[in-house]
Write a protein that holds these residues in place. Sequence first.
Motif, PDB file in Angstrom:
ATOM      1  N   TYR B  87       0.837  -1.187   0.000  1.00 13.37           N
ATOM      2  CA  TYR B  87       0.000   0.000   0.000  1.00 13.37           C
ATOM      3  C   TYR B  87       0.879   1.248   0.000  1.00 13.37           C
ATOM      4  CZ  TYR B  87      -3.476  -3.425   1.301  1.00 13.37           C
ATOM      5  OH  TYR B  87      -4.282  -4.523   1.307  1.00 13.37           O
ATOM      6  N   ASP B  88       0.556   2.173  -0.901  1.00 17.51           N
ATOM      7  CA  ASP B  88       1.244   3.459  -0.893  1.00 17.51           C
ATOM      8  C   ASP B  88       0.502   4.399   0.047  1.00 17.51           C
ATOM      9  OD1 ASP B  88       3.198   2.643  -2.601  1.00 17.51           O
ATOM     10  OD2 ASP B  88       2.213   3.367  -4.417  1.00 17.51           O
ATOM     11  N   VAL B  89       1.267   4.942   0.961  1.00 15.66           N
ATOM     12  CA  VAL B  89       0.679   5.692   2.059  1.00 15.66           C
ATOM     13  C   VAL B  89       1.259   7.104   2.096  1.00 15.66           C
ATOM     14  CG1 VAL B  89       0.412   5.752   4.575  1.00 15.66           C
ATOM     15  CG2 VAL B  89       0.492   3.548   3.390  1.00 15.66           C
ATOM     16  N   LYS B 109       7.789  -2.080   6.822  1.00 11.79           N
ATOM     17  CA  LYS B 109       8.322  -3.417   6.583  1.00 11.79           C
ATOM     18  C   LYS B 109       7.253  -4.367   6.047  1.00 11.79           C
ATOM     19  CE  LYS B 109      11.360  -3.841  10.040  1.00 11.79           C
ATOM     20  NZ  LYS B 109      11.666  -4.287  11.401  1.00 11.79           N
ATOM     21  N   ILE B 110       6.036  -4.240   6.578  1.00 13.68           N
ATOM     22  CA  ILE B 110       5.020  -5.213   6.168  1.00 13.68           C
ATOM     23  C   ILE B 110       4.181  -4.730   4.999  1.00 13.68           C
ATOM     24  CG2 ILE B 110       4.882  -6.290   8.441  1.00 13.68           C
ATOM     25  CD1 ILE B 110       2.230  -4.721   8.793  1.00 13.68           C
ATOM     26  N   GLY B 111       4.598  -3.670   4.344  1.00 11.64           N
ATOM     27  CA  GLY B 111       3.952  -3.339   3.080  1.00 11.64           C
ATOM     28  C   GLY B 111       3.179  -2.043   3.030  1.00 11.64           C
ATOM     29  N   PHE B 112       3.172  -1.310   4.144  1.00 12.55           N
ATOM     30  CA  PHE B 112       2.544  -0.001   4.115  1.00 12.55           C
ATOM     31  C   PHE B 112       3.658   1.041   3.949  1.00 12.55           C
ATOM     32  CE2 PHE B 112      -0.260  -2.837   6.379  1.00 12.55           C
ATOM     33  CZ  PHE B 112      -1.514  -2.519   5.901  1.00 12.55           C
ATOM     34  N   HIS B 147       0.301  11.212  -8.134  1.00 11.68           N
ATOM     35  CA  HIS B 147       0.569   9.915  -7.513  1.00 11.68           C
ATOM     36  C   HIS B 147      -0.722   9.203  -7.119  1.00 11.68           C
ATOM     37  CE1 HIS B 147       4.248  12.284  -6.902  1.00 11.68           C
ATOM     38  NE2 HIS B 147       4.883  11.135  -6.987  1.00 11.68           N
ATOM     39  N   SER B 148      -0.721   7.899  -7.301  1.00 11.51           N
ATOM     40  CA  SER B 148      -1.870   7.108  -6.895  1.00 11.51           C
ATOM     41  C   SER B 148      -1.613   6.549  -5.491  1.00 11.51           C
ATOM     42  CB  SER B 148      -2.051   5.970  -7.900  1.00 11.51           C
ATOM     43  OG  SER B 148      -2.985   5.056  -7.409  1.00 11.51           O
ATOM     44  N   ILE B 149      -2.358   7.051  -4.555  1.00  8.14           N
ATOM     45  CA  ILE B 149      -2.114   6.723  -3.145  1.00  8.14           C
ATOM     46  C   ILE B 149      -3.249   5.859  -2.589  1.00  8.14           C
ATOM     47  CG2 ILE B 149      -1.886   7.723  -0.830  1.00  8.14           C
ATOM     48  CD1 ILE B 149       0.580   8.076  -2.613  1.00  8.14           C
ATOM     49  N   ASP B 150      -2.874   4.844  -1.835  1.00  8.64           N
ATOM     50  CA  ASP B 150      -3.887   3.951  -1.279  1.00  8.64           C
ATOM     51  C   ASP B 150      -4.456   4.461   0.037  1.00  8.64           C
ATOM     52  OD1 ASP B 150      -3.662   1.746  -3.249  1.00  8.64           O
ATOM     53  OD2 ASP B 150      -1.598   1.686  -2.507  1.00  8.64           O
ATOM     54  N   VAL B 173      -7.668   8.760  -2.675  1.00  9.98           N
ATOM     55  CA  VAL B 173      -7.116   7.719  -1.817  1.00  9.98           C
ATOM     56  C   VAL B 173      -8.224   6.695  -1.583  1.00  9.98           C
ATOM     57  CG1 VAL B 173      -5.585   9.344  -0.643  1.00  9.98           C
ATOM     58  CG2 VAL B 173      -7.766   8.738   0.415  1.00  9.98           C
ATOM     59  N   ARG B 174      -7.828   5.483  -1.279  1.00  9.80           N
ATOM     60  CA  ARG B 174      -8.831   4.430  -1.071  1.00  9.80           C
ATOM     61  C   ARG B 174      -9.258   4.346   0.391  1.00  9.80           C
ATOM     62  NH1 ARG B 174      -5.779  -0.620  -3.003  1.00  9.80           N
ATOM     63  NH2 ARG B 174      -7.811  -1.641  -3.095  1.00  9.80           N
ATOM     64  N   GLY B 175      -8.354   4.747   1.266  1.00  6.91           N
ATOM     65  CA  GLY B 175      -8.686   4.673   2.683  1.00  6.91           C
ATOM     66  C   GLY B 175      -8.036   5.789   3.470  1.00  6.91           C
ATOM     67  N   ILE B 176      -8.680   6.165   4.555  1.00  3.03           N
ATOM     68  CA  ILE B 176      -8.131   7.189   5.448  1.00  3.03           C
ATOM     69  C   ILE B 176      -7.992   6.593   6.843  1.00  3.03           C
ATOM     70  CG2 ILE B 176      -8.654   9.356   6.645  1.00  3.03           C
ATOM     71  CD1 ILE B 176      -9.917  10.389   4.086  1.00  3.03           C
ATOM     72  N   TRP B 177      -6.791   6.765   7.391  1.00  2.00           N
ATOM     73  CA  TRP B 177      -6.538   6.331   8.765  1.00  2.00           C
ATOM     74  C   TRP B 177      -6.472   7.591   9.603  1.00  2.00           C
ATOM     75  CZ3 TRP B 177      -1.540   3.623  10.954  1.00  2.00           C
ATOM     76  CH2 TRP B 177      -1.896   2.814  12.041  1.00  2.00           C
TER      77      TRP B 177
END
Lengths: 212, 212
Positions: B87-89, B109-112, B147-150, B173-177
């Motif tokens: 995921y691009d954050v 490390k785990i992909g974010f 940029h395409s951001i997740d 963006v696809r999601g917001i934290w």
Amino acid sequence: MIKKTREKVSPSVIRRLPRYRRRLTELLDKGVERISSKELSQITGFTASQIRQDLNNFGGFGQQGYGYNVQDLYEEVGRILGLNKEYDVILVGFGNLGQAVANYTYFNKIGFKICGIFDVSPDIIGKRVNDIEVMDYDGLDAYLAVHSIDIGIIATDKNSAQAVADKLSKGKVRGIWNFASVDLIVPEAVVLENVHLSDSLYTLAYYINQNG
Amino acid sequence: MIKKTREKVSPSVIRRLPRYRRRLTELLDKGVERISSKELSQITGFTASQIRQDLNNFGGFGQQGYGYNVQDLYEEVGRILGLNKEYDVILVGFGNLGQAVANYTYFNKIGFKICGIFDVSPDIIGKRVNDIEVMDYDGLDAYLAVHSIDIGIIATDKNSAQAVADKLSKGKVRGIWNFASVDLIVPEAVVLENVHLSDSLYTLAYYINQNG
DNA sequence: TAGATTGTTAATCGATTAACAATC
DNA sequence: TAGATTGTTAATCGATTAACAATC
């Protein structure tokens, strides 16, 4: 004021209370004096029925034909949550997250007073933050033997967290606010509240993939 | 592999998945190869029945008479959550909390992958963190156009949060934290996941006072 | 095969919603 | 008083637990 003293209120209700309170602050800021469960429903997304049910677990704060007084209700919800009291807090683990929590002075302002900070790293021990010196983790037991602490915050890595929880429990803290990514075991006398950041992020990942 | 593709799984189930996964990691670390729902129940505190029900929302990962293969189940749960992907954050707000999140390299490390950091403060803009320069918040729109951001992380104060959420949503963006203490409104296409720290603390306060 | 344990259906429990009499 | 809205009981819905036939 409180009605059903001994019937335990469900966790789902309790976890909605801070949210009600937040909305009530907003209303107060806007100068709104009274609000009906129906209006509150439109703002919060909870059903009016649920709002009335929730509040009535703690007493009848409304008035038929009128609704709820925003100021009063705000204060009541605060009281229910225990935000009218002060809490002595210590923080264990002064890494990035620990520093963020310690520097979030808002908590201090509303009654959660950080009285002590502990870490294991020699680089960090001795640093000062808002008048508090970071102490050596080795001194935690001794500190707790002398000071009566309400809340211990665990902001260590997950490998140390259980040991910290044990010390805090033995040291008679009333509650633990745990930021480490483990499921801790604590005695019944200690309340455990977790902030599992990664759980939250993983949940987000799940829903992102559903939402496509 | 996934069975009931279109029946929506309840949020309560989804929120238990990271917890299962965490326990499975522990078992992997211990070298445990297989586990039954009954044993898992003893470790996690969830009933065996619930564990089986939960898992069967996504497919039959177990084997009668045997139980579950720990490694396989761990991977399945990860896949369900979407942790096999990257995921691009981007991070908006580089105060204490933002810094804590950015420095928590584990997520990287785990992909974010944190690809960009934005802030409004001139003191902070230009700083470098793990090869990423903090950019001016004014450039956010332009950045998102390219940029395409997740995932967008909101670590601003509560007053700016909705405006940030709007920009992020517009920027697809696809999601917001969200770490700000507000209830944000976002379009349906955007998934919103909140970390309301103060809600958590208030809940702790409530239970401390009950537990006396 | 016999024993164990799953996947899944049925029963129970709890939480949410609806309805309405009480009352401001 | 009439209208509005609560507090609360009853109905519904969903989630958890129990049970058991299927099967490895």
